[in-house]
Design an enzyme around this catalytic site. Structure first.
Site, PDB file in Angstrom:
ATOM      1  N   HIS A  54       1.273   3.747   1.936  1.00  0.00           N
ATOM      2  CA  HIS A  54       1.253   4.854   2.840  1.00  0.00           C
ATOM      3  C   HIS A  54       2.885   4.895   3.025  1.00  0.00           C
ATOM      4  O   HIS A  54       3.654   4.177   2.714  1.00  0.00           O
ATOM      5  CB  HIS A  54       1.367   3.205   4.104  1.00  0.00           C
ATOM      6  CG  HIS A  54      -0.184   3.745   4.760  1.00  0.00           C
ATOM      7  ND1 HIS A  54      -0.301   3.046   5.776  1.00  0.00           N
ATOM      8  CD2 HIS A  54      -1.155   4.154   4.605  1.00  0.00           C
ATOM      9  CE1 HIS A  54      -1.899   3.147   5.945  1.00  0.00           C
ATOM     10  NE2 HIS A  54      -2.538   3.415   5.098  1.00  0.00           N
ATOM     11  N   HIS A 100       1.240  -1.071   0.467  1.00  0.00           N
ATOM     12  CA  HIS A 100       0.307  -0.210  -0.392  1.00  0.00           C
ATOM     13  C   HIS A 100       0.862   1.093  -0.408  1.00  0.00           C
ATOM     14  O   HIS A 100       1.762   1.086   0.609  1.00  0.00           O
ATOM     15  CB  HIS A 100      -1.200  -0.092   0.880  1.00  0.00           C
ATOM     16  CG  HIS A 100      -0.280  -0.154   2.738  1.00  0.00           C
ATOM     17  ND1 HIS A 100      -0.171  -1.129   3.162  1.00  0.00           N
ATOM     18  CD2 HIS A 100      -0.445   0.783   3.635  1.00  0.00           C
ATOM     19  CE1 HIS A 100       0.606  -1.143   4.612  1.00  0.00           C
ATOM     20  NE2 HIS A 100       0.456   0.886   4.475  1.00  0.00           N
ATOM     21  N   HIS A 147       6.249  -5.894  11.439  1.00  0.00           N
ATOM     22  CA  HIS A 147       5.397  -4.128  11.471  1.00  0.00           C
ATOM     23  C   HIS A 147       4.513  -3.957  12.157  1.00  0.00           C
ATOM     24  O   HIS A 147       3.486  -3.404  12.502  1.00  0.00           O
ATOM     25  CB  HIS A 147       4.580  -3.998   9.835  1.00  0.00           C
ATOM     26  CG  HIS A 147       4.539  -2.738   9.821  1.00  0.00           C
ATOM     27  ND1 HIS A 147       5.610  -1.860   9.293  1.00  0.00           N
ATOM     28  CD2 HIS A 147       2.799  -2.083   9.415  1.00  0.00           C
ATOM     29  CE1 HIS A 147       4.620  -0.677   9.539  1.00  0.00           C
ATOM     30  NE2 HIS A 147       3.862  -0.826   9.489  1.00  0.00           N
ATOM     31  N   ASP A 194       5.987   4.566   5.059  1.00  0.00           N
ATOM     32  CA  ASP A 194       6.938   3.881   5.518  1.00  0.00           C
ATOM     33  C   ASP A 194       7.086   3.035   4.629  1.00  0.00           C
ATOM     34  O   ASP A 194       8.227   2.623   5.011  1.00  0.00           O
ATOM     35  CB  ASP A 194       6.135   4.429   6.986  1.00  0.00           C
ATOM     36  CG  ASP A 194       4.912   3.365   7.501  1.00  0.00           C
ATOM     37  OD1 ASP A 194       3.949   3.756   6.778  1.00  0.00           O
ATOM     38  OD2 ASP A 194       4.760   2.375   8.368  1.00  0.00           O
ATOM     39  N   HIS A 195       6.260   2.771   3.894  1.00  0.00           N
ATOM     40  CA  HIS A 195       6.299   1.432   3.146  1.00  0.00           C
ATOM     41  C   HIS A 195       7.046   2.237   1.809  1.00  0.00           C
ATOM     42  O   HIS A 195       7.346   1.494   0.490  1.00  0.00           O
ATOM     43  CB  HIS A 195       4.588   1.014   2.918  1.00  0.00           C
ATOM     44  CG  HIS A 195       4.361  -0.035   4.276  1.00  0.00           C
ATOM     45  ND1 HIS A 195       4.583  -1.076   3.945  1.00  0.00           N
ATOM     46  CD2 HIS A 195       3.500   0.961   5.022  1.00  0.00           C
ATOM     47  CE1 HIS A 195       4.192  -1.473   5.366  1.00  0.00           C
ATOM     48  NE2 HIS A 195       3.663  -0.313   5.703  1.00  0.00           N
TER      49      HIS A 195
END
Length: 156
Positions: A64, A62, A112, A66-67
């Protein structure tokens, strides 16, 4: 040949000197797949012995921040660009276990988690997943490596 899953980063947007941003390396022979490109992914890949040019594909769970924080750095290193957004949600350990059970997965890898577990922690997540999943359950931090036998290994 076995399938190896290496948790390159299990962190979150919260700074932690011991946890890189979310990223996982899945390897089988000469094939290497990067799932997510969180903060520090290229350094963690180097520590795991795989460079970005060796990647077969990059998958994003996804979008976000942080990814995808270091996605640009990964793309800049690739001789090709095969990027695909595959999922758009977070799930609980129980939901992940239910999905894995329905899919017939043999090994479930949980990561995570926010905030980080204390040393030796993670039993609560394991237990939540175990209530819904009959296979092997791993809860791991950065550079945790799981060897998963393939059908070739089992003689099928």
């Amino acid at each position: 040949m076995s399938l190896a899953v290496t948790l390159l980063g299990t962190g979150s947007p919260l700074p932690d000197p011991n946890r890189a941003g979310p990223s996982t390396l899945i390897s089988a022979g000469d094939e290497h797949y990067l799932v997510d490109a969180g903060r520090g992914v290229l350094m963690r890949m180097a520590a795991a012995g795989v460079g970005a040019p060796n990647l077969s594909a990059v998958l994003l769970t996804h979008l976000h921040s942080d990814h995808i924080t270091d996605l640009n750095d990964v793309i800049a290193q690739l001789p090709f660009q095969r990027i695909k957004d595959t999922l758009g949600y977070h799930s609980s350990p129980a939901e992940a276990a239910q999905t894995a059970q329905r899919a017939g997965v043999g090994t479930l890898i949980l990561t995570h988690y926010v905030p980080p577990f204390p040393p030796g922690g993670g039993a609560e997540w394991h237990d939540m997943a175990a209530a819904h999943f009959d296979g092997v359950i791993e809860v791991g931090d950065d550079l945790h490596r799981v060897e998963i036998p393939t059908e070739t290994d089992s003689g099928d």
